[in-house]
Design a protein around this motif. Structure first.
Motif, PDB file in Angstrom:
ATOM      1  N   ILE A  64       0.855  -1.183   0.000  1.00  0.00           N
ATOM      2  CA  ILE A  64       0.000   0.000   0.000  1.00  0.00           C
ATOM      3  C   ILE A  64       0.893   1.235   0.000  1.00  0.00           C
ATOM      4  CG2 ILE A  64      -1.772   1.266   1.292  1.00  0.00           C
ATOM      5  CD1 ILE A  64      -2.501  -1.531   2.548  1.00  0.00           C
ATOM      6  N   PRO A  65       0.676   2.170  -0.939  1.00  0.00           N
ATOM      7  CA  PRO A  65       1.507   3.381  -0.985  1.00  0.00           C
ATOM      8  C   PRO A  65       1.421   4.176   0.321  1.00  0.00           C
ATOM      9  CG  PRO A  65       0.161   3.193  -2.968  1.00  0.00           C
ATOM     10  CD  PRO A  65      -0.313   2.139  -2.010  1.00  0.00           C
ATOM     11  N   ILE A  66       2.512   4.843   0.665  1.00  0.00           N
ATOM     12  CA  ILE A  66       2.573   5.638   1.891  1.00  0.00           C
ATOM     13  C   ILE A  66       1.457   6.680   1.917  1.00  0.00           C
ATOM     14  CG2 ILE A  66       3.975   7.301   3.197  1.00  0.00           C
ATOM     15  CD1 ILE A  66       6.439   5.707   2.240  1.00  0.00           C
ATOM     16  N   GLU A  67       1.166   7.272   0.749  1.00  0.00           N
ATOM     17  CA  GLU A  67       0.103   8.280   0.670  1.00  0.00           C
ATOM     18  C   GLU A  67      -1.256   7.722   1.079  1.00  0.00           C
ATOM     19  OE1 GLU A  67       1.678   7.404  -2.685  1.00  0.00           O
ATOM     20  OE2 GLU A  67       3.346   8.318  -1.629  1.00  0.00           O
ATOM     21  N   GLU A  68      -1.402   6.399   0.980  1.00  0.00           N
ATOM     22  CA  GLU A  68      -2.674   5.747   1.328  1.00  0.00           C
ATOM     23  C   GLU A  68      -2.580   5.031   2.672  1.00  0.00           C
ATOM     24  OE1 GLU A  68      -3.979   3.303  -1.944  1.00  0.00           O
ATOM     25  OE2 GLU A  68      -3.334   4.825  -3.387  1.00  0.00           O
ATOM     26  N   GLY A  69      -1.572   5.352   3.460  1.00  0.00           N
ATOM     27  CA  GLY A  69      -1.433   4.762   4.788  1.00  0.00           C
ATOM     28  C   GLY A  69      -0.269   3.801   4.936  1.00  0.00           C
ATOM     29  N   GLY A  70       0.283   3.333   3.832  1.00  0.00           N
ATOM     30  CA  GLY A  70       1.427   2.432   3.867  1.00  0.00           C
ATOM     31  C   GLY A  70       1.047   1.027   4.318  1.00  0.00           C
ATOM     32  N   GLY A  71       2.044   0.188   4.402  1.00  0.00           N
ATOM     33  CA  GLY A  71       1.828  -1.189   4.832  1.00  0.00           C
ATOM     34  C   GLY A  71       1.631  -2.144   3.680  1.00  0.00           C
ATOM     35  N   VAL A  72       0.991  -3.261   4.012  1.00  0.00           N
ATOM     36  CA  VAL A  72       0.762  -4.336   3.051  1.00  0.00           C
ATOM     37  C   VAL A  72      -0.712  -4.715   3.109  1.00  0.00           C
ATOM     38  CG1 VAL A  72       1.350  -6.729   2.455  1.00  0.00           C
ATOM     39  CG2 VAL A  72       3.137  -5.175   3.271  1.00  0.00           C
TER      40      VAL A  72
ATOM     41  N   LEU B 233      11.800  -9.171   4.616  1.00  0.00           N
ATOM     42  CA  LEU B 233      10.410  -9.155   5.034  1.00  0.00           C
ATOM     43  C   LEU B 233       9.990  -7.700   5.126  1.00  0.00           C
ATOM     44  CD1 LEU B 233       8.588 -11.189   7.666  1.00  0.00           C
ATOM     45  CD2 LEU B 233       8.565  -8.718   7.899  1.00  0.00           C
ATOM     46  N   TYR B 234       8.863  -7.357   4.497  1.00  0.00           N
ATOM     47  CA  TYR B 234       8.381  -5.982   4.475  1.00  0.00           C
ATOM     48  C   TYR B 234       6.939  -5.947   4.959  1.00  0.00           C
ATOM     49  CZ  TYR B 234       7.003  -1.400   2.725  1.00  0.00           C
ATOM     50  OH  TYR B 234       6.532  -0.116   2.630  1.00  0.00           O
TER      51      TYR B 234
END
Length: 167
Positions: free
Chosen positions: A101-109, A134-135
């Motif tokens: 998930i892009p940082i602009e949309e909150g980030g993460g997976v 691992l991300y």
């Protein structure tokens, strides 16, 4: 022929040794990365989904170069690896960008999961070094190289070598 079995020549050759070796090594690496404190989430984290890249990426242990393409894992390796890791919520993906998930949309997976990448397995009968990462988000990631040794119980991670990066 033994009763109930086909001919003993031709046909069934059993498991491919190279496939078995790759599956055993990758299973050891992935289990160590996602079920121990190596994940940066403490021992025995329970991820809802583990997105495993379906390719062996050069530079998987380097945060500055781990976004490139890699050599596709053979279908047999993928199938046997899914079976070996059937107790974990593993799902193969070909593009980590599809689940990050892009940082602009909150980030993460996506689905609060993690993305795992592994590097190619080098030659070696008794010991190999395999890169992995691992991300889970821009401030929740690990990149490292595992030392994997063959023992009477199979291939086992015995430690790390080289730099370890954590964000």
């Amino acid at each position: 022929c033994a009763k109930g079995q086909g001919p003993t020549t031709g046909g069934n050759k059993g498991p491919d040794p190279e496939t078995s070796r790759a599956v055993s090594i990758y299973e050891a690496v992935i289990r160590r990365l996602v079920t121990t404190e190596d994940s940066t989430f403490g021992p025995n984290p329970e991820f809802p989904v583990i997105y495993l890249l379906d390719q062996a990426r050069e530079g998987a242990a380097n945060p500055e170069s781990s976004g490139g393409e890699g050599a596709p894992l053979p279908a047999e390796v993928k199938a046997e690896l899914l079976s070996a890791l059937s107790d974990l919520p593993v799902e193969f993906v070909s593009d980590d960008g599809a689940v990050i998930i892009p940082i602009e949309e909150g980030g993460g997976v996506k689905d609060e999961g993690v993305v795992v990448a592994v590097g190619p397995i080098p030659e070696g009968d008794e010991q190999v070094e395999v890169e992995a990462s691992l991300y889970a988000g821009n401030l929740a990631a690990t990149w490292l190289t595992y030392v994997v040794k063959r023992s009477s119980q199979g291939w086992r991670v015995t430690g790390t070598t080289g730099p370890v990066a954590i964000s």
